[in-house]
Design a protein around this motif. Structure first.
Motif, PDB file in Angstrom:
ATOM      1  N   ALA A   1      57.325  54.135  52.527  1.00 39.03           N
ATOM      2  CA  ALA A   1      57.131  55.825  53.749  1.00 39.03           C
ATOM      3  C   ALA A   1      57.815  56.049  54.818  1.00 39.03           C
ATOM      4  N   PHE A   2      57.792  54.211  55.418  1.00 40.51           N
ATOM      5  CA  PHE A   2      59.064  54.769  56.304  1.00 40.51           C
ATOM      6  C   PHE A   2      59.956  54.944  56.478  1.00 40.51           C
ATOM      7  N   VAL A   3      61.122  54.127  55.427  1.00 39.91           N
ATOM      8  CA  VAL A   3      61.940  54.143  55.255  1.00 39.91           C
ATOM      9  C   VAL A   3      62.092  55.604  54.914  1.00 39.91           C
ATOM     10  N   MET A   4      61.328  56.654  53.936  1.00 40.00           N
ATOM     11  CA  MET A   4      61.974  58.159  54.382  1.00 40.00           C
ATOM     12  C   MET A   4      61.640  58.451  55.602  1.00 40.00           C
ATOM     13  N   LEU A   5      60.665  57.977  56.290  1.00 37.61           N
ATOM     14  CA  LEU A   5      60.862  59.080  57.368  1.00 37.61           C
ATOM     15  C   LEU A   5      61.247  58.796  58.490  1.00 37.61           C
TER      16      LEU A   5
ATOM     17  N   PHE B   1      49.191  40.972  45.561  1.00 34.12           N
ATOM     18  CA  PHE B   1      48.410  41.967  46.227  1.00 34.12           C
ATOM     19  C   PHE B   1      48.673  42.589  47.201  1.00 34.12           C
ATOM     20  N   LEU B   2      49.249  41.680  48.575  1.00 37.75           N
ATOM     21  CA  LEU B   2      49.904  42.229  49.910  1.00 37.75           C
ATOM     22  C   LEU B   2      51.278  43.487  49.445  1.00 37.75           C
ATOM     23  N   LEU B   3      52.432  42.429  48.909  1.00 34.83           N
ATOM     24  CA  LEU B   3      53.793  43.103  48.232  1.00 34.83           C
ATOM     25  C   LEU B   3      52.600  44.337  47.527  1.00 34.83           C
ATOM     26  N   VAL B   4      52.342  44.536  47.135  1.00 35.34           N
ATOM     27  CA  VAL B   4      51.412  46.319  46.213  1.00 35.34           C
ATOM     28  C   VAL B   4      50.760  46.573  47.261  1.00 35.34           C
ATOM     29  N   ALA B   5      50.349  46.330  48.036  1.00 34.99           N
ATOM     30  CA  ALA B   5      50.072  47.206  49.132  1.00 34.99           C
ATOM     31  C   ALA B   5      51.303  48.160  50.060  1.00 34.99           C
ATOM     32  N   ALA B   6      52.086  46.907  50.550  1.00 38.42           N
ATOM     33  CA  ALA B   6      53.066  46.027  51.817  1.00 38.42           C
ATOM     34  C   ALA B   6      54.028  47.666  51.025  1.00 38.42           C
ATOM     35  N   VAL B   7      54.765  47.651  50.174  1.00 44.94           N
ATOM     36  CA  VAL B   7      55.943  48.530  49.409  1.00 44.94           C
ATOM     37  C   VAL B   7      55.406  49.060  49.292  1.00 44.94           C
ATOM     38  N   PRO B   8      54.630  50.154  48.925  1.00 44.13           N
ATOM     39  CA  PRO B   8      53.912  51.833  49.645  1.00 44.13           C
ATOM     40  C   PRO B   8      54.540  52.352  51.238  1.00 44.13           C
ATOM     41  N   VAL B   9      53.796  51.627  51.813  1.00 46.15           N
ATOM     42  CA  VAL B   9      54.260  51.580  53.816  1.00 46.15           C
ATOM     43  C   VAL B   9      55.211  51.501  53.516  1.00 46.15           C
ATOM     44  N   LEU B  10      56.438  50.450  53.300  1.00 51.92           N
ATOM     45  CA  LEU B  10      57.689  50.331  53.755  1.00 51.92           C
ATOM     46  C   LEU B  10      58.294  51.008  53.368  1.00 51.92           C
TER      47      LEU B  10
END
Length: 171
Positions: A21-25, A10-19
């Motif tokens: 997005a951060f890398v893209m910015l 669950f944490l992996l699925v939630a953290a991957v999109p946030v991570l």
């Protein structure tokens, strides 16, 4: 499935999109503000006085150079074409030409109003969109070649249509 494994998935699925997005910015892959075609002013520019309730909500303003040549007349013609292209929303846009020249020519079209004033700080030959409070929002650099004026007209139309779509009138 154990609680530990479920929680880690669950944490992996939630953290991957946030991570991601951060890398893209941080890497510059995302460009903010690509919806508009014009260039936003970086500081507040009060160009015209506020309008009355019954007047048009938006103004397309051209800062005419002192000596109006064929390129200047082409921009004024482009402004009229933009006004015609708005169709039923024509009444929500006023065309304004600001000039520093004291001698006004009477041969200009009646739907463009001329105002004589100084526009120090802004480049003559600029085309811009001004809101109902007189605040200049977007400006458009004029192309060097007259063949590129229709592309400028498309850009102005795209921005105007967005503004008119979400316009709620003067406040």
């Amino acid at each position: 499935m154990s609680k530990q494994r479920f929680l880690s998935l669950f944490l992996l699925v939630a953290a991957v999109p946030v991570l991601l997005a951060f890398v893209m910015l941080k890497s510059g892959w995302y460009q903010a503000g690509v919806n508009n075609k014009g260039i936003w002013f970086e500081h507040e520019v009060r160009l015209l006085p506020a309008i009355q309730q019954q007047q048009a909500h938006w103004r397309l303003v051209y800062l005419q150079p002192q000596h109006c040549d064929n390129a200047c007349l082409a921009v004024e013609h482009l402004m009229q074409q933009i006004d015609l292209a708005l169709g039923r929303k024509q009444d929500q846009l006023d065309l304004v030409v600001l000039t520093e020249d004291s001698a006004m020519q009477a041969s200009h079209k009646p739907q463009i109003s001329f105002i004589q004033r100084s526009f120090a700080g802004l480049a003559a030959g600029s085309l811009m969109i001004v809101d109902q409070q007189g605040l200049a929002l977007l400006h458009y650099p004029l192309p060097d070649a007259p063949e590129q004026l229709p592309l400028l007209g498309k850009d102005v139309m795209a921005d105007l249509q967005k503004l008119l779509k979400f316009d709620r009138g003067p406040t």
